[in-house]
Every structure is written in structure tokens, then in C-alpha cells.
Design a protein around this motif. Structure first.
Motif, PDB file in Angstrom:
ATOM      1  N   PRO A  51      39.164  37.549  32.969  1.00  0.00           N
ATOM      2  CA  PRO A  51      40.441  37.080  33.512  1.00  0.00           C
ATOM      3  C   PRO A  51      40.603  35.567  33.446  1.00  0.00           C
ATOM      4  CG  PRO A  51      39.457  38.721  34.959  1.00  0.00           C
ATOM      5  CD  PRO A  51      38.415  38.353  33.941  1.00  0.00           C
ATOM      6  N   ARG A  52      39.508  34.854  33.178  1.00  0.00           N
ATOM      7  CA  ARG A  52      39.537  33.397  33.215  1.00  0.00           C
ATOM      8  C   ARG A  52      39.350  32.733  31.860  1.00  0.00           C
ATOM      9  NH1 ARG A  52      37.682  35.995  37.109  1.00  0.00           N
ATOM     10  NH2 ARG A  52      35.839  36.608  35.930  1.00  0.00           N
ATOM     11  N   ASP A  53      38.854  33.475  30.864  1.00  0.00           N
ATOM     12  CA  ASP A  53      38.460  32.815  29.617  1.00  0.00           C
ATOM     13  C   ASP A  53      38.490  33.823  28.469  1.00  0.00           C
ATOM     14  OD1 ASP A  53      37.639  30.784  27.999  1.00  0.00           O
ATOM     15  OD2 ASP A  53      35.727  30.418  29.019  1.00  0.00           O
ATOM     16  N   ILE A  54      38.481  33.317  27.252  1.00  0.00           N
ATOM     17  CA  ILE A  54      38.433  34.168  26.069  1.00  0.00           C
ATOM     18  C   ILE A  54      37.724  33.409  24.956  1.00  0.00           C
ATOM     19  CG2 ILE A  54      40.719  33.414  25.304  1.00  0.00           C
ATOM     20  CD1 ILE A  54      41.086  36.233  24.093  1.00  0.00           C
ATOM     21  N   SER A  55      36.889  34.110  24.192  1.00  0.00           N
ATOM     22  CA  SER A  55      36.186  33.497  23.083  1.00  0.00           C
ATOM     23  C   SER A  55      36.004  34.548  21.993  1.00  0.00           C
ATOM     24  CB  SER A  55      34.830  32.941  23.536  1.00  0.00           C
ATOM     25  OG  SER A  55      34.270  32.102  22.556  1.00  0.00           O
ATOM     26  N   VAL A  56      35.893  34.094  20.747  1.00  0.00           N
ATOM     27  CA  VAL A  56      35.846  35.011  19.614  1.00  0.00           C
ATOM     28  C   VAL A  56      34.569  34.774  18.819  1.00  0.00           C
ATOM     29  CG1 VAL A  56      37.045  35.828  17.547  1.00  0.00           C
ATOM     30  CG2 VAL A  56      38.371  34.931  19.481  1.00  0.00           C
ATOM     31  N   ARG A  57      33.862  35.859  18.505  1.00  0.00           N
ATOM     32  CA  ARG A  57      32.703  35.772  17.621  1.00  0.00           C
ATOM     33  C   ARG A  57      32.881  36.762  16.477  1.00  0.00           C
ATOM     34  NH1 ARG A  57      28.536  39.655  19.257  1.00  0.00           N
ATOM     35  NH2 ARG A  57      29.059  40.620  21.265  1.00  0.00           N
ATOM     36  N   TYR A  58      32.109  36.547  15.404  1.00  0.00           N
ATOM     37  CA  TYR A  58      32.349  37.303  14.181  1.00  0.00           C
ATOM     38  C   TYR A  58      31.116  38.041  13.682  1.00  0.00           C
ATOM     39  CZ  TYR A  58      36.766  34.841  14.185  1.00  0.00           C
ATOM     40  OH  TYR A  58      38.012  34.355  14.554  1.00  0.00           O
ATOM     41  N   ASP A  59      30.192  38.409  14.595  1.00  0.00           N
ATOM     42  CA  ASP A  59      29.076  39.236  14.153  1.00  0.00           C
ATOM     43  C   ASP A  59      29.440  40.714  14.287  1.00  0.00           C
ATOM     44  OD1 ASP A  59      29.030  39.099  16.869  1.00  0.00           O
ATOM     45  OD2 ASP A  59      26.927  38.584  17.080  1.00  0.00           O
ATOM     46  N   ARG A  60      28.469  41.622  14.167  1.00  0.00           N
ATOM     47  CA  ARG A  60      28.796  43.026  13.918  1.00  0.00           C
ATOM     48  C   ARG A  60      28.266  44.008  14.956  1.00  0.00           C
ATOM     49  NH1 ARG A  60      30.904  44.151   8.920  1.00  0.00           N
ATOM     50  NH2 ARG A  60      31.170  42.330   7.586  1.00  0.00           N
ATOM     51  N   THR A  61      27.687  43.538  16.018  1.00  0.00           N
ATOM     52  CA  THR A  61      27.165  44.440  17.036  1.00  0.00           C
ATOM     53  C   THR A  61      27.610  43.992  18.414  1.00  0.00           C
ATOM     54  OG1 THR A  61      25.106  43.157  17.039  1.00  0.00           O
ATOM     55  CG2 THR A  61      25.135  45.206  15.758  1.00  0.00           C
ATOM     56  N   CYS A  62      27.819  44.971  19.298  1.00  0.00           N
ATOM     57  CA  CYS A  62      28.242  44.642  20.662  1.00  0.00           C
ATOM     58  C   CYS A  62      27.772  45.745  21.597  1.00  0.00           C
ATOM     59  CB  CYS A  62      29.764  44.515  20.720  1.00  0.00           C
ATOM     60  SG  CYS A  62      30.399  43.957  22.324  1.00  0.00           S
ATOM     61  N   THR A  63      27.143  45.338  22.703  1.00  0.00           N
ATOM     62  CA  THR A  63      26.822  46.285  23.766  1.00  0.00           C
ATOM     63  C   THR A  63      27.554  45.820  25.026  1.00  0.00           C
ATOM     64  OG1 THR A  63      24.700  45.132  24.097  1.00  0.00           O
ATOM     65  CG2 THR A  63      24.669  47.133  22.762  1.00  0.00           C
ATOM     66  N   ASN A  64      26.842  45.533  26.111  1.00  0.00           N
ATOM     67  CA  ASN A  64      27.546  45.297  27.378  1.00  0.00           C
ATOM     68  C   ASN A  64      27.204  43.962  28.033  1.00  0.00           C
ATOM     69  OD1 ASN A  64      26.815  48.581  27.372  1.00  0.00           O
ATOM     70  ND2 ASN A  64      28.965  48.024  27.644  1.00  0.00           N
ATOM     71  N   HIS A  65      27.019  42.953  27.193  1.00  0.00           N
ATOM     72  CA  HIS A  65      26.883  41.600  27.723  1.00  0.00           C
ATOM     73  C   HIS A  65      27.545  40.635  26.739  1.00  0.00           C
ATOM     74  CE1 HIS A  65      23.360  42.102  25.088  1.00  0.00           C
ATOM     75  NE2 HIS A  65      23.409  40.782  24.895  1.00  0.00           N
TER      76      HIS A  65
END
Length: 347
Positions: free
Chosen positions: A221-235
Motif C-alpha cells: 500500500p505504500r510502495d511499488i518496485s519492479v524486477r525482471y527475474d523469473r521466479t517468485c515465492t512469498n517474500h
């Protein structure tokens, strides 16, 4: 083991008419009764405002408001109850921790949806609107939302839970997923929309478009950032100050995913990796709100969508492009098995 199934629903027409058809489907299920039981077990920690919710939908997606009105016509319940259950714009979180793992191959997105079976609609929807918005395919979440899917522009989307600390007024994850598919043609448009929308809680939204441009958008709700790698879990990897105190399980699952995947991995092998519990990406922690309910895979270039319910499934494979051309499906249900006796919300 429990046999489970999900209805496949297809519809072409206005959002209001989709709402009418959705209401008819709901009246044939136990979904409303089961939701009422769940609310009695755990009091909601949020408020709603019908007028403000109406205004926010007029800003972003007025056609989805018409869908809600269509549901109300059939269900014959007060508008406040419709907004409470299906608009997914809230003012403070009710859900517990959840999992989910996503991997972006060279030309596909594969993900496990990990959560609590009693919250699962059991409905897979192909929808082609005639009154604005992009056509979409994928499982529905809380009736009007999407937890993953593919749209007619070739944009695939999934999301992963991060935390619900310090929530704010805004849309919840499954309506944000729906808005991405409804409104965005490519990865850049999805990033712009995510920067504009008000967010209730902290999630990562993973997108890949028809040109194979991809991004993992970390949002709070306070911030947004973008990354371009290929894996995502829950952190979060970038917004680390927003992470929960406990991220050990998420990091371990990420490590197992990284160790077993590579960008050139065949899509069938990737699907097996996610759907077979022996690889330890699929989860059976259903009572802890983080068991794998479905594995989905989307190919933006070829407009193919795969889905398996539960574990070790042979995925159904749908050619979304053919359906958009007017060719109807020859299937009405998806079946699978999950290692729990907890039933879906609609059953």
C-alpha cells in the motif's frame, strides 16, 4: 485423498449479462451459504462503503460494476451484501498466510495457487465481453476476481501473497488480478496500472505478454518496485523492508525452485515439477491455508492455457485463440484429487 472438480463456464456478452449468468450458477451451488458460514466463524476486519466503491469502479472499470448489478438481479440480495462479498474494494485483512510459487520460462508462465480449499470457487471461466474490456481465461476467485489467467491480448498474470501488515483502503489481490486482465494489453500497461491502483495489501504480481516481455511487480500500500527475474515465492526481493518477519519457508521453496528450473525448461517438465509433490514445490498444507489447489500454465504467444486441480494431474489444455474465433469447448468440468477433506466453497 478427495476427488474434486471445477465447472467450466463460457460466456460471450455484456458484463451485466455475465453477472446474470454468474448469479444463476451461484444459485445452483452452496457458495453463498458457505460464505455466510465462514463469516460467522471469523468476523471480517474491514469495512465497505457502497458509494465510494461505486465511484472507484466508475474510475477504473465501470463494466465490472454492471456485472455486480447483474448478479444482484438474480440473487435478489441487497447491494451492500453484493459489495461486501464480490466487489473486493475494502477499507482494513481477513485471510491468513498463503503460499504460491511462480516460474517464468522462455515462453510460458507456470504457477501453483496455494490457499485454503474452502475459499475456492470451483469455476473456470472463459469470458468474451461485448461492452468493453479484454476477453479472459482462467479460474475465478471470489466470483468476480482472478488469481491467474490470460487475456485476448496475450497477457498472462499471476500473483503471490507477501503480507497484510498495515493494510490500506484499496482493491484486494483477486480484483487487481481481474483488472490487469480486463484492462492491460502488455507488461508495460500492467505496470502502469499497478502504479495507479489503490492497493489493500502487499503482493507480487507476475506478468508476461505476447512479446515475452515479463516483470515481477512488488506492491505494498505504500510502495511499488519492479524486477525482471523469473521466479517468485512469498517474500519481496526489492521491498525487503516490507517483508514479514518469517520468510524462511518462502526462501527455502524459492531455493528448490531455482535449483530445479532453467529458462529453457520444457513446459511439460515445468508443469510436472510444480504439480508433483515429490519435487517439493507443490504443498499439502491445506489446513494452514497454503495447500496447492491448482497448477496453471499460460503461453502468451500461442494463447494456450493449461490447468490441473490437485496433484499429479494431466492438465486440461485449452486453445484460447480458437475459442475467441467462435469455436466452443467440448468440456464442462475439470477433475482432480487433493489430499484433504476440506471442500470447495461452491460444493
Amino acid at each position: 485423498m478427495q476427488k474434486v472438480y471445477s465447472d467450466i463456464m463460457t460466456f460471450r456478452g455484456s458484463h451485466f449479462d455475465l453477472g446474470v449468468e454468474t448469479g444463476k450458477w451461484m444459485k445452483q451451488t452452496r457458495l453463498l451459504q458457505n460464505r455466510e458460514k465462514e463469516w460467522k466463524k471469523r468476523l471480517p476486519r474491514f469495512d465497505i462503503d457502497v458509494n465510494e466503491t461505486y465511484e472507484i469502479f466508475q474510475t477504473y472499470a465501470p463494466q465490472i460494476w454492471e456485472e455486480l448489478i447483474g448478479m444482484r438481479e438474480v440473487l435478489e440480495i441487497p447491494i451492500r451484501q453484493i459489495v461486501f462479498n464480490f466487489a473486493h474494494y475494502r477499507f482494513t485483512p481477513i485471510k491468513k498466510d498463503s503460499g504460491c510459487t511462480v516460474f517464468l520460462g522462455n515462453d510460458y508462465l507456470v504457477r501453483n495457487y496455494d490457499y485454503h480449499p474452502a475459499t475456492y470457487d470451483g469455476r473456470y471461466l472463459l469470458y468474451q465481453p461485448y461492452d468493453g474490456g479484454l476477453a479472459q481465461i482462467g479460474p475465478t476467485s471470489r466470483i468476480t476476481g482472478r488469481m491467474d489467467g490470460l487475456n485476448s491480448a496475450g497477457l498472462a498474470m499471476g500473483y503471490n501473497f507477501m503480507h497484510r501488515k498495515k493494510p490500506s483502503n484499496g482493491f484486494v489481490c483477486y480484483m487487481i488480478g481481474r483488472l490487469i486482465l480486463e484492462l492491460c494489453k502488455d507488461t508495460d500497461e500492467a505496470i502502469r496500472l499497478l502504479k495507479e491502483l489503490p492497493h489493500r495489501s502487499s503482493f507480487s504480481y507476475i506478468v508476461m505478454d505476447k512479446n515475452l516481455n515479463h516483470a515481477i511487480v512488488e506492491v505494498s500500500p505504500r510502495d511499488i518496485s519492479v524486477r525482471y527475474d523469473r521466479t517468485c515465492t512469498n517474500h519481496f526481493k526489492l521491498l525487503t523492508h516490507e517483508n514479514r518477519n518469517y520468510t524462511k519457508e518462502s526462501k527455502e521453496r524459492l531455493g528448490r525452485t531455482l535449483k530445479q528450473t532453467n529458462i529453457h525448461m520444457d513446459k511439460a517438465k515445468a508443469f510436472e515439477l510444480f504439480n508433483n509433490p515429490s519435487y517439493e514445490i507443490y504443498s499439502k498444507l491445506f489446513s494452514s491455508w497454503s495447500g496447492t489447489i491448482h497448477t496453471s500454465l499460460y503461453q502468451p504467444e500461442t494463447m494456450q492455457a493449461w490447468l490441473a486441480l490437485g496433484e499429479n494431474g494431466v492438465p486440461i489444455q485449452i486453445d484460447f485463440a480458437r475459442w475467441l474465433e467462435g469455436n466452443e469447448l467440448d468440456m464442462t468440468t475439470i477433475e482432480g484429487v487433493i489430499d484433504t477433506d476440506i471442500q470447495f466453497a461452491s460444493k
